[in-house]
Design a protein around this motif. Structure first.
Motif, short mmCIF file in Angstrom:
data_model
loop_
_atom_site.label_atom_id
_atom_site.label_comp_id
_atom_site.label_asym_id
_atom_site.label_seq_id
_atom_site.Cartn_x
_atom_site.Cartn_y
_atom_site.Cartn_z
N THR A 3 0.80 -1.22 -0.12
CA THR A 3 -0.09 0.04 -0.01
C THR A 3 0.87 1.27 0.00
O THR A 3 2.09 1.11 0.27
CB THR A 3 -0.86 0.02 1.28
N ALA A 4 0.34 2.27 -0.46
CA ALA A 4 1.08 3.56 -0.48
C ALA A 4 1.53 4.04 1.19
O ALA A 4 0.64 3.72 2.00
CB ALA A 4 0.02 4.67 -1.04
N PRO A 5 2.73 4.67 1.26
CA PRO A 5 2.91 4.85 2.67
C PRO A 5 2.22 6.05 3.19
O PRO A 5 1.89 6.81 2.59
CB PRO A 5 4.34 5.65 2.48
N SER A 6 1.52 5.62 4.66
CA SER A 6 0.85 6.83 5.08
C SER A 6 1.71 7.90 5.50
O SER A 6 2.87 7.76 5.86
CB SER A 6 -0.17 6.21 6.14
N HIS A 7 1.09 9.10 5.55
CA HIS A 7 2.05 10.32 6.11
C HIS A 7 2.03 10.08 7.69
O HIS A 7 0.86 10.03 8.40
CB HIS A 7 1.13 11.50 5.72
N LYS A 8 3.19 10.41 8.13
CA LYS A 8 3.40 10.31 9.81
C LYS A 8 2.99 11.81 10.28
O LYS A 8 2.74 12.86 9.52
CB LYS A 8 4.81 10.22 9.90
N TYR A 9 3.15 11.95 11.41
CA TYR A 9 2.61 13.30 12.28
C TYR A 9 3.53 14.51 11.95
O TYR A 9 3.02 15.58 11.48
CB TYR A 9 2.57 13.01 13.71
N GLY A 10 4.75 14.21 11.74
CA GLY A 10 5.71 15.30 11.62
C GLY A 10 6.21 15.60 10.10
O GLY A 10 6.81 16.49 9.84
N ASP A 11 5.51 14.71 9.10
CA ASP A 11 5.92 14.94 7.80
C ASP A 11 5.66 16.32 7.43
O ASP A 11 6.52 17.05 6.68
CB ASP A 11 5.33 13.85 6.99
N GLY A 12 4.62 16.88 7.65
CA GLY A 12 4.25 18.14 7.26
C GLY A 12 5.21 19.26 7.91
O GLY A 12 5.42 20.07 7.00
N PHE A 13 5.43 19.10 9.10
CA PHE A 13 6.29 20.00 9.74
C PHE A 13 7.62 20.00 9.22
O PHE A 13 8.20 21.10 9.02
CB PHE A 13 6.50 19.76 11.34
N ILE A 14 8.02 19.03 8.68
CA ILE A 14 9.60 18.53 8.28
C ILE A 14 9.65 19.28 6.82
O ILE A 14 10.65 19.78 6.55
CB ILE A 14 10.01 17.21 8.20
N SER A 15 8.40 19.15 6.16
CA SER A 15 8.29 19.77 4.87
C SER A 15 8.47 21.34 4.91
O SER A 15 9.10 21.84 3.94
CB SER A 15 7.08 19.33 4.23
N PHE A 16 7.73 21.72 5.58
CA PHE A 16 7.71 23.24 5.85
C PHE A 16 9.13 23.76 6.25
O PHE A 16 9.40 24.71 5.82
CB PHE A 16 6.64 23.48 6.88
#
Length: 101
Positions: A19-32
């Motif tokens: 399955t496609a990898p699910s987003h973790k909690y900190g992924d958006g913050f690290i991308s920011f």
């Protein structure tokens, strides 16, 4: 080409239940954080930052001279600070107008 692909068993080695990898909690913050770093380190932004720094140093130089004239700063300290500011401005302007290779 299809017959060759089916006869070499390439298709059987690929797991179909992934399955496609699910987003973790900190992924958006690290991308920011990565976007902010990329914004400040691109070549155009670096040139703007160097130009702003040289303008601030230029204004600070005259502020120190004004402090010496008004008597708020002693002559020796003012000369030393102005010397440091001049060296920093020289280094900034030298790296700003470095010839492109």
């Amino acid at each position: 080409m299809n017959a060759y692909f089916e006869n070499t068993s390439y298709g059987r080695n690929i797991p179909r239940s992934r399955t496609a990898p699910s987003h973790k909690y900190g992924d958006g913050f690290i991308s920011f954080i990565c976007a902010i770093i990329g914004l400040f380190t691109c070549t155009a932004a670096v040139k703007l930052e160097k130009a702003a720094l040289s303008l601030v140093l230029f204004i600070a130089f005259f502020g120190i001279v004004g402090g010496i004239e008004s008597g708020a700063i002693s002559m020796l300290v003012g000369i030393l600070v102005c010397g440091v500011i001049s060296l920093l401005e020289y280094a900034t302007l030298k790296s700003l107008f470095k010839p492109a290779k």
